[in-house]
Write an enzyme that holds these catalytic residues in place. Structure first.
Site, short mmCIF file in Angstrom:
data_model
loop_
_atom_site.label_atom_id
_atom_site.label_comp_id
_atom_site.label_asym_id
_atom_site.label_seq_id
_atom_site.Cartn_x
_atom_site.Cartn_y
_atom_site.Cartn_z
N SER A 295 -40.02 -60.44 2.52
CA SER A 295 -39.08 -60.71 3.61
C SER A 295 -37.84 -61.38 3.07
O SER A 295 -37.86 -62.02 2.02
CB SER A 295 -39.73 -61.63 4.65
OG SER A 295 -39.83 -62.95 4.14
N ASP A 296 -36.73 -61.23 3.81
CA ASP A 296 -35.61 -62.13 3.56
C ASP A 296 -36.07 -63.52 3.98
O ASP A 296 -37.05 -63.68 4.73
CB ASP A 296 -34.37 -61.68 4.34
CG ASP A 296 -33.08 -62.14 3.67
OD1 ASP A 296 -33.12 -63.13 2.91
OD2 ASP A 296 -32.03 -61.50 3.91
N TRP A 297 -35.35 -64.53 3.53
CA TRP A 297 -35.81 -65.91 3.71
C TRP A 297 -35.79 -66.31 5.18
O TRP A 297 -34.77 -66.23 5.85
CB TRP A 297 -34.95 -66.83 2.86
CG TRP A 297 -35.49 -67.05 1.47
CD1 TRP A 297 -35.65 -68.26 0.85
CD2 TRP A 297 -35.96 -66.08 0.52
NE1 TRP A 297 -36.20 -68.10 -0.41
CE2 TRP A 297 -36.40 -66.77 -0.64
CE3 TRP A 297 -36.08 -64.70 0.54
CZ2 TRP A 297 -36.93 -66.12 -1.76
CZ3 TRP A 297 -36.61 -64.05 -0.58
CH2 TRP A 297 -37.02 -64.75 -1.69
#
Length: 825
Positions: free
Chosen positions: A232-234
């Site tokens: 995932s993106d953060w």
């Protein structure tokens, strides 16, 4: 560089390793251990995997205050070379930067497309064209992974703007999704096998990017048979069962997140099949194995160049200058000649913007201004004059204006205290900005931040602070307070675009300035890591001057010189993560500055210090324009080398420059009721302009003059090649050696199918030399996605091939009407 020894696990059967773990242990591995690290697991020989942001440098494990690393030119500038060899070299150099820090994965390249020129994060992405983006990404990945460091394609998918980025729903039809926005990922997967990808913040057609069963499971892992890991993106992951079943393999960052016990419970209840978890862990182990964190640890070379080494200086100067693009060059005013008197004018000449904002920022050993580069090259022949104000909001103190009051080194000293007043940490900061509670291991919550610096200037000085909190600013006998509150919500607004305030104070001489912020306790139960993040910055710079005074000084300098070089551009306010632009106009009165100088100077050259399109209403009033991007730590030296012709600025535009605001095929980046409609379909950028869906642009995608002129012979198809290849002879008719980029576009016969780049080939030629060129076209561009049948079909026979220097300068046409194309699949 010596290639690191690739460690390989003694057990290559990932299923067997996964089988040794119980459910809780498996799930634990699927959320990060910290901001940029993953959990080790000794029982199966898994070490700690270490990740780093990497669009314009390998920052390391710290978001702020980390080690000194090399600052590369930004992605659009690098890609403007239209060179797979250069992209491969960049991958190699980033691998060296990663290996020097014992890192395993670099989070790049960014291969989202330039859908609208308003996108704030476009500076991190290659281009508006899927073929160019995909080919350059594949070369970058090969360079990086060939040295044992994993790449991470991002952001999957339809993530072309920042407005409401955590909630926006990108609405895009299946054909456009596959033909444009997934195509760079597909090319990179097929040609380079990247070891990981990153799922974006946005939703796509009503489903979160982190839950995209259709995109991740059916297309990427299914149709493409890709064996890598999707992270995932953060802070992007919103659910447990839906994301895990939707194909997401890893939640970042950690140690907290939506998985953990919730995902264990979902498996135990039967909501998620344990085989899904096993697949995620198996992909994680494959990544670790490839990057040298499974089994015997990877060994790294010890002889890697330092960020400020002569090797890096040469590499970063050459890469930056080679991508710079000559947009206009009347009467061959460029290259400049040594011996000319040069008036160098503009705030960007003195405070050159070498990198964009947000997670792309790194801590470089230095940043070179255009003024520094030109003075190093020409000495006293250069007169430097400041320009008009270019910022609409204050920014952290520049190192040229402040020093640490204790060490005397450039920068700001930060002190972090707990609620009881005990000192937690002291940090020097070259950027004047400090982030606490995000990626550090402080023993207690930060309750107070104190920033101190010696301000070297005198006279009217702008002083203040940035970051949410109640601030007290002290400068000698002057004291004032600021109550700064965020205007939005979420990590992006508070950390990447923090609130700021300032006042103008008159300083009698060098003064120690102190800014103190009391941080309120986290709300609620304090469990969210975002609620414990504090950003703090010291504002200190000369106060803005009267614009009329500035313009008069610029005009006076221009009149005394043989040539005036005006440097204009954008700043990290416009080109940054978390914020989109609202206009393409240059901020402040920069247009007035250019016009005033052009009216007074014998010759005027404009250098545009921006990564993405800007409006140039004065372009018919000046003699030359060079687009310089965000050129990295050697930016000033690279601009000087390009202007003097020491390195030819042979770049070609990677994005079409509109002639005015709202004059692009796709413009708005603002969701309506949460939806951002990609209603233009495949007609973005040059495709839409060519179809007449927007007024003619100022400069076409692919445009670039270099320092020579070129003649093209009659193009012809290469016999026996499918899909078609084009042969053409080009002749350098200029007076110096140069580089040409021969571009081939397909204009399909089918309705609803826009023109598209299908191939290109660069060639070097001496003055007067003729060189035969063969351009092979990409098979994937000779197909279309049929929504009715749900499969790829070949384009109908017919159409035309356009041989061009950008679609604004077509040099030859091949009619395909009589040719029956073979199926490229």
């Amino acid at each position: 560089m010596t290639t690191p020894r690739r460690a390989t696990s003694t057990a290559t059967d990932y299923d067997e390793l996964v089988g040794r773990l119980d459910l809780a242990s498996k799930v634990r591995l699927l959320t990060g251990r910290a901001m940029f690290t993953l959990w080790p697991e000794d029982s199966i020989g898994l070490g700690e995997l270490r990740l780093s942001d990497g669009p314009t440098g390998v920052r390391g494990l710290k978001f702020s205050g980390g080690r000194i690393v090399a600052l590369f030119p930004n992605a659009t500038l690098l890609s403007a070379a239209w060179s797979e060899d250069s992209a491969y070299e960049v991958g190699q150099l980033l691998a060296e930067e990663a290996l020097a820090q014992q890192l395993h994965v670099v989070l790049g390249p960014t291969i989202n497309l330039h859908r609208s020129p308003l996108g704030g994060r476009l500076f991190e992405a290659y281009s508006e064209d899927p073929l160019l983006s995909g080919k350059l990404a594949a070369a970058y990945v090969r360079g990086l992974q060939g040295h044992g460091v994993g790449a991470c394609l991002k952001h999957l998918v339809a993530n072309e703007s920042e407005t409401e980025r955590n909630t926006v729903n990108s609405v895009v039809d299946e054909a456009t999704l596959r033909e444009l926005y997934l195509l760079p990922f597909e090319i990179a997967v097929a040609e380079a096998d990247p070891w990981s990808m990153m799922a974006a913040y946005n939703d796509v057609n009503g489903v979160a990017a982190t839950e995209q069963h259709h995109v991740i499971n059916e297309i990427v892992k299914g149709e493409w048979n890709w064996p890598g890991l999707v992270m995932s993106d953060w802070f992007a992951t919103k659910t447990a069962a839906a994301a895990a079943s939707g194909g997401l393999d890893l939640v970042m960052p950690g140690p907290r997140g939506p998985w953990g016990d919730a995902l264990v419970a979902a498996v135990e209840s039967g909501e998620v099949d344990e085989a899904v978890i096993d697949d995620h862990v198996g992909r994680l182990l494959r990544l670790a194995d490839r990057a040298g964190a499974l089994g015997e640890p990877r060994s790294c070379p010890a002889d890697l160049p330092a960020p400020d080494s002569p090797a890096r200086k040469e590499q970063l100067t050459r890469l930056a200058a080679a991508g710079m693009t000559v947009l206009i060059n009347r009467d061959e005013v460029l290259p400049l000649r040594r011996g000319q008197r040069v008036a160098l004018i503009g705030r960007h000449a003195i405070e050159t913007i070498d990198m964009g904002g947000g997670s792309a920022q790194v801590n470089p050993p230095y940043q070179t201004s255009v003024a520094g580069g030109m003075m190093a090259a020409l000495g006293d022949a250069v007169i430097v004059v400041d320009g008009v104000e270019v910022r609409s909001r204050p920014v952290p103190a520049r190192v040229a204006f402040v020093t640490d009051p204790e060490t005397g080194l450039p920068g700001v000293l930060a002190e972090l205290y707990d609620v009881g007043g005990s000192l937690l940490e002291r940090r020097p900061s070259q950027r004047g900005l400090v982030l606490a509670g995000f990626d550090d291991d402080l023993p207690a919550r930060v309750a107070r931040i104190v920033l101190r610096a010696r301000v070297e200037g005198t006279g009217p000085t702008e002083l203040g602070a940035m970051g949410t909190g109640d601030w007290t600013i002290r400068a000698g006998a002057e004291t004032f307070g600021l109550a700064l509150r965020p205007t939005g919500s979420g990590f992006g607004e508070e950390v990447l675009a923090p609130p700021a305030g300032s006042r103008v104070i008159s300083l009698a001489g060098p003064t120690v300035v102190e800014a103190v912020s009391d941080i309120p306790p986290p709300g609620g139960d304090g469990s969210s890591p975002l609620r414990r993040v504090s950003v703090a910055g010291l504002i200190a710079r000369p106060a803005p001057r009267d614009p009329a005074e500035v313009l008069a000084a610029a005009v006076a300098a221009a009149r005394t010189a043989d040539v005036a070089v005006v440097v204009v551009g954008l700043t990290e306010e416009q080109e940054t993560e978390s914020v989109d632009k609202t206009t393409l106009r240059l901020p402040g009165q920069q247009d007035d500055l250019v016009r005033a100088v052009a009216a007074a100077a014998e010759r005027t050259v404009v250098v545009v210090n921006a990564a993405t399109p800007v409006l140039m209403p004065w372009r018919d009033e000046v003699d030359a324009v060079v687009w310089a991007g965000l050129p990295g730590q050697e930016g000033g030296h690279a601009v000087a080398a390009a202007l003097l012709g020491d390195i030819e600025p042979a770049g070609r535009l990677v994005t079409t420059f509109p002639a005015d605001d709202n004059a692009a095929p796709a413009w708005s980046v603002t969701p309506v009721s949460g939806d951002l409609s990609y209603a233009e379909g495949p007609y973005i950028g040059y495709r839409g302009y060519h179809a007449g869906r927007a007024p003619a642009p100022a400069f076409w995608f692919g445009h670039g003059l270099g320092y020579a002129s070129w003649d093209y012979g009659e193009p012809a198809l290469v016999a026996g090649v499918a899909p078609p290849a084009v042969a053409v002879t080009v002749t350098n008719t200029g007076s110096r050696a140069s580089r040409e980029v021969v571009q081939v576009y397909l204009e399909p016969a089918a309705a609803g199918q826009p023109v598209r780049l299908v191939g290109w080939q660069a060639v070097d030629a001496a003055a007067g030399q003729s060189v035969p060129v063969e351009v092979r076209t990409e098979p994937r561009l000779w197909r279309r996605w049929d929504i009715q049948s749900g499969q790829w079909t070949r384009l109908p026979a017919g159409g035309r091939l356009l041989i061009a220097r950008g679609l604004g300068d077509v040099r030859g046409v091949i009619d395909l009407a009589a040719r029956q194309l073979q199926d490229p699949a």
